[in-house]
Design a protein around this motif. Structure first.
Motif, PDB file in Angstrom:
ATOM      1  N   GLN A 165       0.847  -1.185   0.000  1.00  5.72           N
ATOM      2  CA  GLN A 165       0.000   0.000   0.000  1.00  5.72           C
ATOM      3  C   GLN A 165       0.886   1.240   0.000  1.00  5.72           C
ATOM      4  N   ARG A 205       1.026   4.229   1.792  1.00 11.64           N
ATOM      5  CA  ARG A 205       0.383   4.800   2.972  1.00 11.64           C
ATOM      6  C   ARG A 205       1.343   5.612   3.838  1.00 11.64           C
ATOM      7  N   THR A 264      -8.235  -3.161   0.018  1.00 15.49           N
ATOM      8  CA  THR A 264      -7.521  -2.449   1.069  1.00 15.49           C
ATOM      9  C   THR A 264      -7.068  -3.383   2.186  1.00 15.49           C
ATOM     10  N   LEU A 284      -5.934   3.206  -0.986  1.00 16.98           N
ATOM     11  CA  LEU A 284      -5.063   2.332  -0.193  1.00 16.98           C
ATOM     12  C   LEU A 284      -5.130   0.878  -0.662  1.00 16.98           C
ATOM     13  N   PHE A 311      -3.967  -2.524  -2.144  1.00 17.98           N
ATOM     14  CA  PHE A 311      -2.690  -3.199  -2.328  1.00 17.98           C
ATOM     15  C   PHE A 311      -2.430  -3.364  -3.826  1.00 17.98           C
TER      16      PHE A 311
END
Length: 220
Positions: A120, A122, A147, A172, A174
């Motif tokens: 992700q 993030r 996600t 978000l 993957f």
């Protein structure tokens, strides 16, 4: 017809050949100012299979001791990252739907044996802004999921000039690169694939407005 996760958009052939060549020249200038280097994984120090650099006021880096993060200077040269080329800023304006400017463009260079595991994006403070990804050079097999790491995944081919946007519910998600298809493009003289990932890192007034609107929508 392939169904992508919500918030994930694939725009095949967004950039024509002339635009791709011009963008490659821009990236060559970036690399002259901020050379490609091989990053390593946090804790283990294992080298990644891609080489990378950045442009923008911030750049994404990783190393064994301090992990994933953004910083204002190249980890090898110590110099500030070069600015994001205007051509990339225009692409962001055209496809992102976000009023704030990107602060980072991660440049990943893939040889034919390079991969990118499912992950992700993030490390940013601003999730209201999408991640805009541009493919140049050899094609790859791109995989995107949900996600949650264990969610269903979908794989599709990315060709030179394609753009992928991860935004909204898909911000978000993957995603990763399972393989490179060698010699599928003549754009880069010595082959390989360049992936450019535009990101907003810090919160903006526009992001705050979007968050307030989403909060109001949930309450009604």
């Amino acid at each position: 017809m392939q169904v992508l996760p919500k918030g994930v958009r694939h725009i095949p052939g967004y950039l024509g050949r002339e635009a791709q060549e011009a963008l490659v020249e821009n990236i060559r200038q970036v690399v002259q100012a901020a050379p490609l280097y091989t990053p390593v994984m946090p804790r283990t120090g294992k080298p990644m299979s891609v080489r990378m650099t950045n442009c923008g006021s911030l750049g994404w880096v990783t190393d064994r001791d301090h992990g994933y993060r953004y910083q204002a200077e190249h980890p090898v040269t110590g110099k500030p990252w070069p600015p994001i080329p205007d051509r990339l800023l225009r692409i962001w304006e055209e496809v992102s739907g976000y009023a704030g400017a990107p602060e980072a463009c991660l440049v990943n260079f893939y040889r034919e044996d390079a991969r990118m595991g499912m992950h992700q994006d993030r490390d940013e403070a601003e999730f209201a802004a999408p991640v805009v990804s541009i493919s140049l050079g050899d094609s790859c097999l791109f995989r995107v999921g949900q996600t949650r790491r264990e969610g269903r995944t979908t794989s599709f081919r990315l060709d030179s000039g394609d753009v992928v946007i991860l935004g909204g519910e898909g911000r978000l998600a993957f995603h990763g690169v399972d393989r490179i298809y060698p010699s599928t493009s003549a754009l880069l003289k010595n082959g390989g694939r360049i992936n450019l990932t535009l990101r907003r890192v810090t919160r903006s007034a526009f992001g705050e407005q979007l968050k307030d609107a989403e909060d109001r929508s949930r309450r009604t």
